[in-house]
Design an enzyme around this catalytic site. Structure first.
Site, PDB file in Angstrom:
ATOM      1  CG  HIS A   1       3.114  -2.257 -15.379  1.00 14.59           C
ATOM      2  ND1 HIS A   1       2.657  -3.515 -15.035  1.00 14.59           N
ATOM      3  CD2 HIS A   1       4.271  -2.448 -16.063  1.00 14.59           C
ATOM      4  CE1 HIS A   1       3.491  -4.429 -15.504  1.00 14.59           C
ATOM      5  NE2 HIS A   1       4.480  -3.809 -16.126  1.00 14.59           N
TER       6      HIS A   1
ATOM      7  N   GLY B   1       0.786  -1.244   0.000  1.00 10.06           N
ATOM      8  CA  GLY B   1       0.000   0.000   0.000  1.00 10.06           C
ATOM      9  C   GLY B   1       0.809   1.281   0.000  1.00 10.06           C
ATOM     10  CB  SER B   2       4.352   2.195  -0.677  1.00 10.37           C
ATOM     11  OG  SER B   2       4.585   1.824  -1.998  1.00 10.37           O
ATOM     12  CG  ASN B   3       2.075   3.264  -5.717  1.00 10.40           C
ATOM     13  OD1 ASN B   3       2.467   4.286  -6.255  1.00 10.40           O
ATOM     14  ND2 ASN B   3       2.694   2.100  -5.853  1.00 10.40           N
TER      15      ASN B   3
ATOM     16  CG  ASN C   1      -2.412  -1.081 -13.176  1.00 11.67           C
ATOM     17  OD1 ASN C   1      -2.413  -1.288 -11.961  1.00 11.67           O
ATOM     18  ND2 ASN C   1      -1.593  -1.715 -13.995  1.00 11.67           N
TER      19      ASN C   1
ATOM     20  CG  MET D   1      -1.289  -8.500  -5.905  1.00  8.62           C
ATOM     21  SD  MET D   1      -0.126  -7.898  -7.163  1.00  8.62           S
ATOM     22  CE  MET D   1       0.617  -9.443  -7.647  1.00  8.62           C
ATOM     23  NE  ARG D   2      -9.726 -11.536  -7.686  1.00  8.76           N
ATOM     24  CZ  ARG D   2      -9.554 -12.809  -8.021  1.00  8.76           C
ATOM     25  NH1 ARG D   2      -8.656 -13.535  -7.392  1.00  8.76           N
ATOM     26  NH2 ARG D   2     -10.277 -13.365  -8.969  1.00  8.76           N
TER      27      ARG D   2
HETATM   28  C1  GRF Z   1       3.963  -1.228  -7.321  1.00  8.11           C
HETATM   29  O1  GRF Z   1       5.227  -1.541  -7.799  1.00  8.11           O
HETATM   30  C2  GRF Z   1       3.025  -0.983  -8.477  1.00  8.11           C
HETATM   31  O2  GRF Z   1       3.656  -0.412  -9.581  1.00  8.11           O
HETATM   32  C3  GRF Z   1       2.556  -2.376  -8.814  1.00  8.11           C
HETATM   33  O3  GRF Z   1       2.431  -3.021  -7.569  1.00  8.11           O
HETATM   34  C4  GRF Z   1       3.308  -2.419  -6.618  1.00  8.11           C
HETATM   35  C5  GRF Z   1       2.464  -1.995  -5.456  1.00  8.11           C
HETATM   36  O4  GRF Z   1       3.221  -1.486  -4.397  1.00  8.11           O
HETATM   37  N1  GRF Z   1       1.339  -2.357  -9.598  1.00  8.11           N
HETATM   38  P1  GRF Z   1       2.513  -0.809  -3.152  1.00  8.11           P
HETATM   39  O5  GRF Z   1       1.518  -1.813  -2.587  1.00  8.11           O
HETATM   40  O6  GRF Z   1       1.810   0.418  -3.624  1.00  8.11           O
HETATM   41  O7  GRF Z   1       3.599  -0.502  -2.186  1.00  8.11           O
END
Ligand code: GRF
Length: 211
Positions: free
Chosen positions: A110, A13-15, A108, A91-92
């Site tokens: 990526h 969940g860092s994003n 999304n 992840m789905r």
């Molecule tokens: C990130 O690298 C994003 O690009 C990919 O999954 C990862 C998620 O990281 N889709 P976080 O859970 O946001 O830390």
């Protein structure tokens, strides 16, 4: 009317956290209305709690059909008046039905420069390992619209990082993540301000000052 977004995240969940923090730091206009996760252990849930953001854990129980799982997600979403779904480490894979229902309303992030290193099997460390083993000199991240075709929807924005000679998948991931944390909230804010347009199937951020 606030521009409500739902963030879908399955793990760290860092994003998700960056989306919350950048909003306050940069006065972005979107409103993070809900976190959706299928993973009851997701660290993203703690982040939601910490920032007092509602969250919905919608597990896909064994034997449950994808359509039933997605119907539960839709039901949850209907409570929050959502304008945009942000996949941030979700992840789905979403069904065509779901994606088409939310056409150009799902984005999304990526961790590669699409269309390189995208598609099936290209996730998390697999990507960075492949980039390094191919001897790429640059990598980065891509924010794109989600279509039925995995990792192949219109690209909205990309950020580049250099691949260094002594990089490991972990060190490269770390540097790319830093860029992700800036570019994803930025794109969400551009969409919230109605500055992202699709023209002939391609996405563009339109700035008033650029003719
Ligand atoms: C990130 O690298 C994003 O690009 C990919 O999954 C990862 C998620 O990281 N889709 P976080 O859970 O946001 O830390």
């Amino acid at each position: 009317m606030p521009f409500n977004i739902a963030v879908f995240a399955s793990g760290r969940g860092s994003n998700f956290e960056a989306i919350i923090k950048e909003k306050y730091k940069k006065n972005y206009i979107y409103n993070v209305s809900v976190l959706i996760t299928e993973n009851p252990q997701a660290k993203a849930i703690n982040i939601a709690k910490e920032h007092k953001i509602p969250f919905e854990v919608i597990e896909k129980k064994e034997g449950m059909k994808r359509i039933d799982h997605e119907n539960e997600i839709s039901k949850a979403l209907s409570k929050y008046n959502v304008e945009l779904i942000v996949l941030a480490g979700y992840m789905r894979i979403l069904s065509s039905e779901f994606v088409n229902k939310w056409k150009f309303k799902i984005i999304n992030i990526h961790p590669s420069l699409l269309p390189a290193f995208g598609g099936k099997g290209m996730f998390l460390q697999n990507i960075h390992k492949s980039v390094i083993s191919r001897g790429c000199k640059v990598s980065g991240c891509t924010v794109h619209y989600v279509t039925e075709d995995i990792d192949n929807g219109p690209i909205i924005e990309q950020k580049v990082v250099k691949v260094l000679p002594n990089d490991t998948p972990e060190s490269l991931e770390k540097r790319i993540l830093k860029k992700e944390h800036i570019v994803l909230p930025y794109v969400i804010n551009e969409i919230a301000n109605n500055r992202v347009k699709i023209i002939n199937g391609l996405a563009y951020i339109i700035k008033d000052d650029i003719q």
